[in-house]
Design an enzyme around this catalytic site. Structure first.
Site, PDB file in Angstrom:
ATOM      1  N   CYS A   2       0.814  -1.217   0.000  1.00  0.00           N
ATOM      2  CA  CYS A   2       0.000   0.000   0.000  1.00  0.00           C
ATOM      3  C   CYS A   2       0.847   1.267   0.000  1.00  0.00           C
ATOM      4  O   CYS A   2       1.960   1.282   0.507  1.00  0.00           O
ATOM      5  CB  CYS A   2      -0.881   0.038   1.247  1.00  0.00           C
ATOM      6  SG  CYS A   2      -1.873  -1.424   1.468  1.00  0.00           S
ATOM      7  N   ARG A  27       4.792   0.376  -6.121  1.00  0.00           N
ATOM      8  CA  ARG A  27       4.765  -0.486  -4.941  1.00  0.00           C
ATOM      9  C   ARG A  27       3.771  -1.648  -5.109  1.00  0.00           C
ATOM     10  O   ARG A  27       3.834  -2.615  -4.357  1.00  0.00           O
ATOM     11  CB  ARG A  27       4.360   0.337  -3.705  1.00  0.00           C
ATOM     12  CG  ARG A  27       5.362   1.406  -3.353  1.00  0.00           C
ATOM     13  CD  ARG A  27       4.796   2.354  -2.320  1.00  0.00           C
ATOM     14  NE  ARG A  27       4.644   1.708  -1.026  1.00  0.00           N
ATOM     15  CZ  ARG A  27       5.590   1.581  -0.121  1.00  0.00           C
ATOM     16  NH1 ARG A  27       6.785   2.056  -0.389  1.00  0.00           N
ATOM     17  NH2 ARG A  27       5.372   1.003   1.026  1.00  0.00           N
ATOM     18  N   TRP A  74      -3.079  -2.534  -1.579  1.00  0.00           N
ATOM     19  CA  TRP A  74      -2.702  -3.871  -2.041  1.00  0.00           C
ATOM     20  C   TRP A  74      -3.438  -4.826  -1.120  1.00  0.00           C
ATOM     21  O   TRP A  74      -3.119  -4.920   0.068  1.00  0.00           O
ATOM     22  CB  TRP A  74      -1.188  -4.026  -1.921  1.00  0.00           C
ATOM     23  CG  TRP A  74      -0.630  -5.249  -2.591  1.00  0.00           C
ATOM     24  CD1 TRP A  74      -0.376  -5.402  -3.927  1.00  0.00           C
ATOM     25  CD2 TRP A  74      -0.225  -6.467  -1.963  1.00  0.00           C
ATOM     26  NE1 TRP A  74       0.151  -6.638  -4.166  1.00  0.00           N
ATOM     27  CE2 TRP A  74       0.250  -7.329  -2.981  1.00  0.00           C
ATOM     28  CE3 TRP A  74      -0.232  -6.929  -0.660  1.00  0.00           C
ATOM     29  CZ2 TRP A  74       0.720  -8.605  -2.732  1.00  0.00           C
ATOM     30  CZ3 TRP A  74       0.240  -8.210  -0.398  1.00  0.00           C
ATOM     31  CH2 TRP A  74       0.706  -9.027  -1.433  1.00  0.00           C
ATOM     32  N   ASN A  98      -1.525   1.188   6.096  1.00  0.00           N
ATOM     33  CA  ASN A  98      -0.644   0.261   5.381  1.00  0.00           C
ATOM     34  C   ASN A  98      -0.192  -0.790   6.391  1.00  0.00           C
ATOM     35  O   ASN A  98       0.261  -0.441   7.476  1.00  0.00           O
ATOM     36  CB  ASN A  98       0.567   1.040   4.824  1.00  0.00           C
ATOM     37  CG  ASN A  98       1.535   0.136   4.071  1.00  0.00           C
ATOM     38  OD1 ASN A  98       1.267  -1.046   3.866  1.00  0.00           O
ATOM     39  ND2 ASN A  98       2.660   0.708   3.658  1.00  0.00           N
ATOM     40  N   GLY A  99      -0.332  -2.065   6.044  1.00  0.00           N
ATOM     41  CA  GLY A  99       0.113  -3.123   6.955  1.00  0.00           C
ATOM     42  C   GLY A  99      -1.029  -4.052   7.312  1.00  0.00           C
ATOM     43  O   GLY A  99      -2.037  -4.123   6.592  1.00  0.00           O
ATOM     44  N   GLU A 486      18.086 -16.195 -10.961  1.00  0.00           N
ATOM     45  CA  GLU A 486      17.604 -14.830 -11.160  1.00  0.00           C
ATOM     46  C   GLU A 486      16.906 -14.692 -12.516  1.00  0.00           C
ATOM     47  O   GLU A 486      15.849 -14.065 -12.629  1.00  0.00           O
ATOM     48  CB  GLU A 486      18.789 -13.850 -11.030  1.00  0.00           C
ATOM     49  CG  GLU A 486      18.562 -12.422 -11.512  1.00  0.00           C
ATOM     50  CD  GLU A 486      17.457 -11.675 -10.787  1.00  0.00           C
ATOM     51  OE1 GLU A 486      16.930 -12.181  -9.779  1.00  0.00           O
ATOM     52  OE2 GLU A 486      17.088 -10.586 -11.267  1.00  0.00           O
ATOM     53  N   LYS A 490      12.919 -13.649 -13.187  1.00  0.00           N
ATOM     54  CA  LYS A 490      12.470 -12.567 -14.079  1.00  0.00           C
ATOM     55  C   LYS A 490      11.408 -13.099 -15.048  1.00  0.00           C
ATOM     56  O   LYS A 490      10.431 -12.430 -15.346  1.00  0.00           O
ATOM     57  CB  LYS A 490      13.654 -11.989 -14.875  1.00  0.00           C
ATOM     58  CG  LYS A 490      14.599 -11.134 -14.061  1.00  0.00           C
ATOM     59  CD  LYS A 490      13.978  -9.805 -13.698  1.00  0.00           C
ATOM     60  CE  LYS A 490      14.587  -9.168 -12.468  1.00  0.00           C
ATOM     61  NZ  LYS A 490      14.360  -9.806 -11.185  1.00  0.00           N
ATOM     62  N   GLU A 493       8.100 -13.637 -13.028  1.00  0.00           N
ATOM     63  CA  GLU A 493       7.368 -12.469 -12.548  1.00  0.00           C
ATOM     64  C   GLU A 493       6.897 -11.564 -13.681  1.00  0.00           C
ATOM     65  O   GLU A 493       5.890 -10.884 -13.535  1.00  0.00           O
ATOM     66  CB  GLU A 493       8.132 -11.691 -11.461  1.00  0.00           C
ATOM     67  CG  GLU A 493       9.438 -11.089 -11.821  1.00  0.00           C
ATOM     68  CD  GLU A 493      10.107 -10.395 -10.626  1.00  0.00           C
ATOM     69  OE1 GLU A 493       9.466 -10.106  -9.617  1.00  0.00           O
ATOM     70  OE2 GLU A 493      11.326 -10.135 -10.739  1.00  0.00           O
ATOM     71  N   HIS A 509      19.599 -35.340 -11.843  1.00  0.00           N
ATOM     72  CA  HIS A 509      18.978 -35.819 -10.601  1.00  0.00           C
ATOM     73  C   HIS A 509      17.486 -35.508 -10.570  1.00  0.00           C
ATOM     74  O   HIS A 509      16.886 -35.475  -9.499  1.00  0.00           O
ATOM     75  CB  HIS A 509      19.693 -35.217  -9.390  1.00  0.00           C
ATOM     76  CG  HIS A 509      21.149 -35.568  -9.349  1.00  0.00           C
ATOM     77  ND1 HIS A 509      21.590 -36.836  -9.060  1.00  0.00           N
ATOM     78  CD2 HIS A 509      22.250 -34.828  -9.636  1.00  0.00           C
ATOM     79  CE1 HIS A 509      22.915 -36.866  -9.132  1.00  0.00           C
ATOM     80  NE2 HIS A 509      23.332 -35.659  -9.490  1.00  0.00           N
ATOM     81  N   LYS A 608       6.484  -3.865  -5.024  1.00  0.00           N
ATOM     82  CA  LYS A 608       7.907  -3.533  -5.042  1.00  0.00           C
ATOM     83  C   LYS A 608       8.521  -3.654  -3.662  1.00  0.00           C
ATOM     84  O   LYS A 608       9.623  -4.130  -3.494  1.00  0.00           O
ATOM     85  CB  LYS A 608       8.069  -2.104  -5.577  1.00  0.00           C
ATOM     86  CG  LYS A 608       9.511  -1.625  -5.671  1.00  0.00           C
ATOM     87  CD  LYS A 608      10.232  -2.326  -6.789  1.00  0.00           C
ATOM     88  CE  LYS A 608      11.651  -1.862  -6.959  1.00  0.00           C
ATOM     89  NZ  LYS A 608      12.430  -2.824  -7.766  1.00  0.00           N
TER      90      LYS A 608
HETATM   91  O1  M6R Z   1      13.776  -4.613  -1.623  1.00  0.00           O
HETATM   92  P1  M6R Z   1      14.364  -5.999  -1.500  1.00  0.00           P
HETATM   93  O2  M6R Z   1      15.653  -6.149  -2.232  1.00  0.00           O
HETATM   94  O3  M6R Z   1      14.479  -6.450  -0.084  1.00  0.00           O
HETATM   95  O4  M6R Z   1      13.302  -6.938  -2.208  1.00  0.00           O
HETATM   96  C1  M6R Z   1      13.433  -8.328  -2.181  1.00  0.00           C
HETATM   97  C2  M6R Z   1      12.483  -8.981  -3.155  1.00  0.00           C
HETATM   98  O5  M6R Z   1      11.153  -8.699  -2.812  1.00  0.00           O
HETATM   99  C3  M6R Z   1      12.719  -8.528  -4.595  1.00  0.00           C
HETATM  100  O6  M6R Z   1      14.041  -8.724  -4.994  1.00  0.00           O
HETATM  101  C4  M6R Z   1      11.781  -9.282  -5.554  1.00  0.00           C
HETATM  102  O7  M6R Z   1      12.140 -10.620  -5.630  1.00  0.00           O
HETATM  103  C5  M6R Z   1      11.801  -8.616  -6.932  1.00  0.00           C
HETATM  104  N1  M6R Z   1      10.470  -8.483  -7.428  1.00  0.00           N
HETATM  105  C6  M6R Z   1      12.607  -9.363  -7.936  1.00  0.00           C
HETATM  106  O8  M6R Z   1      12.592  -8.792  -9.194  1.00  0.00           O
END
Ligand code: M6R
Length: 613
Positions: A2, A27, A74, A98-99, A486, A490, A493, A509, A608
C-alpha cells in the site's frame, strides 16, 4: 505494498495526492482512494483498479479545503473492491492504513457488540471505528490515536484526519515505512520519499512506534505515549527526473539501460581508477574499525529475499574464493523462523534494494539481538534496514521503480565483488597483481554492459520466438548458478511463464525428465572455470530434445553449433560474468512480457516493497 500520501498546505490537495500516489504505483496496488476536505467535510472518492479509474472519478470533483489523504491499496483483508478501498470513514474520521492488524477478528467482534456498523471486509476500517469512538470521548485526535494504539497488534502505519480539526493530520508508524515531507508552509506524509520529491527534498524518516502531528505549519514527533522526540531531518538528493520514464516505454526498460551508469556509480567511491586499488568506503564504523572487523571475522552470513537473495548467492562464490572464509546464505523468511546457530564472530549482512522488506528487517533485528555485528547493503538511504545496521553500504543505483529488480541487482553484485576484494586484502589473501586485475575487470564492466545492450534488437527478436515454449529451465554452474535462478525469477514475474533456475550439474537428478522439444533450456556458459562441465550438461539437455538458448563468451563455435539461439557476451573475468550475463536475461523476459501484453512495471499480484511478511 500500500501507498500513503497526506497533505496539509496551500496547494490543491487533489493534485498533490494524485501526483504522489502515481509515484507510489510501483509499490503494487489494486484500488485507490482519497478523502479531501470540502466545505469542512472530508469527501471520500474511491475506485477499484488502476489510479486512472480514480483520476477519472476525480475529474469532476473540486475541493476547497487544504487537507487530504490518499491511498493505494494492495489487498490483504478483503477483495480489491471500491468498498474495501481506503480511506475508510467513520463519523467524521478518515483513515488510511498500510500493513496488517493481526487481532482484527477480536476487534471486529468487540465493535459489532458495541453497535458499530462495519461496511468493509478490511482490518483498516476497524481502526477508523476505534479512533472515531475514542475521539468522541477525548475531543482530541492525537489523544484518540494514542489511546487506541495498545489495542492494535500487527505491523501498521496509519494517517488519520478529522472533520472537526481541519488543520491537523496524525500519523503513527509501527512497521511499514512512513516519512514526513517538510515543505515551505506545507507538510506531507508519504510511504516513500519518491512521492514527494517534486515538492520537497527534506524528510524525517519515522521509527517504529512514533506518532507525528502535523498541525498548521507545525510538525511534532512523539513517542506513542505523546512524549516529544527531537528528530533530525535529512536531505535527499534524488532529482524528480530520476523517477520519470524519460522516453522509455517502461521504467523497467529505462532501468535496464541505466545499468552501465549504475555499475559505474557503485564502483566510483570504492576504487581508485588510477592505481587500480580497492578501498571499500562504508558508513558507520571508521575505516580502520571496519578493516579490523574484516580482519578478525571468520564467518559471513547473508540474509535476503528474492533477487537480493540471488545476489547473496553470488557473493558466496566471490568471498569463499577470495577471502577463504565460510559464507552462509539464507532466505530471510526461513532464517527468522529457524533456530539459526549464530556466533558473535560472524559478520551478518542483509541485502535489500528497498531497505523495507519485512522479513529481511526482522532478520537483521534478530542478528542484532544475538549480538552479531550487522552490515546492510541497501539502495535507499535512511530506510528501516539501513537504520538498523552497524556497517552501511549503498547500492547507489538511484530509484528503482519497476517491480522487477534490475539495476539494483547488478549494482549489488558489483559491490559484493568490491567487498570480497577489500576483505581478502584485509586478511592478506589478495596478491597485488590479482587486485589490479580484478579491479580493471570491474572497471571495464560498464562499457561491456553497454556492448550487450547494443544487441537489444536481437534479444527482442529472439524473445518473440519464446512464446510457444511450455517452460524454461535456466542452468548454470558456479557463479552462473544464482544468475540462472535470477533469470528464471524474471521470466516468472514478468511473463507469467513457468521457469526454474537449476545448478546444471543437478539436471540428471530430476529435471532431465522435464526435457522435450517444448522445453527451452537457457544455458549460462561463459568461458570460466566451469565451462567444460557446463557444455557437457548442455549436450545432455540437447540429446533429450531441449531447445537450447546458450549464453557464451564471444563467437563460441562449439556453443553456436549446439544451440537454437546463441547469445554472445563479451569476454570478462569470472567475477564480472554474473553482472554481464544478467543483462540478456532481463531483456529476454522484458520483451517477452511486453509482446504478451503484460504490465511489465507492475506485474500482477506483486509489490515492489514487501512490507508485510
Ligand atoms: O527490496 P528488497 O531487495 O528487499 O526486495 C526483495 C524482493 O522482494 C525482490 O528482490 C523481488 O524478488 C523482486 N520483485 C525481484 O525482481
Amino acid at each position: 505494498m500500500c501507498g500513503i500520501v497526506g497533505y496539509l498546505g496551500p496547494l490543491d490537495p487533489k493534485d498533490v495526492i494524485l501526483q504522489g500516489l502515481k509515484k507510489l504505483e510501483y509499490r503494487g496496488y489494486d484500488s485507490a482512494g482519497v478523502a479531501i476536505l470540502h466545505n469542512g467535510v472530508a469527501k471520500q472518492v474511491r475506485a477499484s483498479g488502476k489510479l486512472q479509474a480514480l483520476e477519472d472519478k476525480l475529474k469532476s470533483e473540486n475541493f476547497n479545503g487544504r487537507l487530504g489523504i490518499g491511498h493505494t491499496r494492495w489487498a490483504t483483508h478483503g477483495a480489491p473492491t471500491e468498498r474495501n478501498a481506503h480511506p475508510h470513514q467513520v463519523d467524521g474520521i478518515s483513515l488510511v492504513h498500510n500493513g496488517i492488524i493481526e487481532n482484527d477478528q477480536d476487534l471486529r467482534d468487540e465493535l459489532i457488540k458495541d453497535g458499530a456498523k462495519i461496511l468493509s471486509d478490511t482490518d483498516s476500517e476497524l481502526v477508523a471505528h476505534l479512533v472515531a469512538r475514542e475521539v468522541k470521548k477525548t475531543n482530541s485526535l492525537q489523544q484518540a490515536v494514542e489511546n487506541i494504539l495498545p489495542k492494535l497488534r500487527g505491523a501498521f502505519s496509519i494517517v488519520v484526519i478529522w472533520n472537526q480539526s481541519p488543520d491537523e493530520m496524525i500519523a503513527f508508524k509501527d512497521g511499514p515505512p512512513l516519512v514526513v515531507g517538510l515543505g515551505d508552509k506545507e507538510n506531507f506524509f508519504a510511504s516513500d520519499v519518491q512521492a514527494l520529491l517534486k515538492y520537497t527534498k527534506k524528510f524525517i524518516y519515522l521509527d517504529d512506534r512514533e506518532i507525528v502531528r502535523i498541525h498548521g505549519q507545525k510538525v511534532e514527533v512523539m513517542t506513542s505515549a505523546g512524549q516529544p522526540i527531537n528528530k533530525k531531518s535529512v536531505e535527499i538528493n534524488w532529482s524528480p527526473d530520476l523517477v520519470e520514464k524519460q522516453g522509455f516505454a517502461h521504467y523497467m526498460l529505462k532501468e535496464i539501460y541505466e545499468q552501465p551508469r549504475a555499475v559505474a556509480a557503485a564502483l566510483e567511491s570504492h576504487i581508485n581508477a588510477d592505481t587500480h586499488r580497492i578501498q571499500l568506503k562504508v558508513e558507520g564504523p571508521t575505516a580502520s574499525e571496519f578493516t579490523n572487523l574484516l580482519k578478525t571475522t571468520n564467518r559471513f552470513m547473508i540474509v535476503a529475499c528474492g533477487t537480493s537473495y540471488y545476489a547473496a548467492q553470488v557473493a558466496k562464490y566471490y568471498i569463499e574464493s577470495l577471502v577463504k572464509i565460510p559464507v552462509d546464505v539464507d532466505i530471510a523468511s526461513e532464517f527468522r523462523y529457524r533456530s539459526p546457530i549464530l556466533d558473535t564472530n560472524t559478520l551478518f549482512m542483509t541485502i535489500s534494494q528497498s531497505g523495507e522488506t519485512a522479513d529481511t528487517l526482522a532478520a537483521i533485528r534478530l542478528a542484532k539481538e544475538k549480538g552479531l555485528k550487522t552490515m546492510s547493503l541497501c539502495n535507499v538511504r535512511g530506510s528501516s534496514i539501513d537504520r538498523e545496521a552497524f556497517v552501511k553500504l549503498y547500492m547507489q543505483s538511484g530509484p528503482e521503480i519497476g517491480v522487477a529488480s534490475t539495476k539494483a541487482f547488478t549494482s549489488t553484485l558489483t559491490l559484493l565483488a568490491c567487498l570480497a576484494l577489500d576483505w581478502a586484502k584485509a586478511k592478506d589473501q589478495l596478491k597485488s597483481e590479482d587486485e589490479i586485475k580484478i579491479v580493471k575487470a570491474l572497471l571495464a564492466a560498464p562499457s561491456q554492459i553497454e556492448g550487450v545492450l547494443n544487441y537489444d534488437k536481437y534479444f527482442n527478436e529472439a524473445s518473440q520466438k519464446l512464446k510457444s515454449y511450455r517452460g524454461f529451465l535456466y542452468m548454470g554452474r558456479g557463479s552462473s548458478f544464482p544468475i540462472a535462478m535470477e533469470g528464471a525469477l524474471k521470466m516468472k514475474e514478468l511473463a507469467y511463464l513457468h521457469a526454474e533456475g537449476y545448478a546444471a550439474g543437478e539436471m540428471k537428478h530430476g529435471p532431465l525428465a522435464l526435457i522435450d522439444e517444448r522445453m527451452a533450456i537457457v544455458m549460462l556458459c561463459p568461458q570460466d572455470q566451469w565451462y567444460e562441465k557446463t557444455v557437457s550438461n548442455l549436450e545432455e539437455a540437447k540429446a533429450r530434445g531441449g531447445q537450447i538458448i546458450a549464453l557464451g563468451t564471444g563467437e563460441d563455435e562449439r556453443l553456436k553449433s549446439r544451440s537454437h539461439f546463441y547469445l554472445p557476451l563479451p569476454k570478462a573475468h569470472w567475477m564480472v560474468n554474473p553482472i554481464i550475463s544478467t543483462i540478456p536475461l532481463q531483456l529476454m523476459s522484458y520483451h517477452l512480457a511486453s509482446h504478451l501484453g503484460y504490465d511489465v512495471d507492475q506485474p500482477r499480484n506483486l509489490a515492489k516493497s514487501v512490507t508485510v511478511e
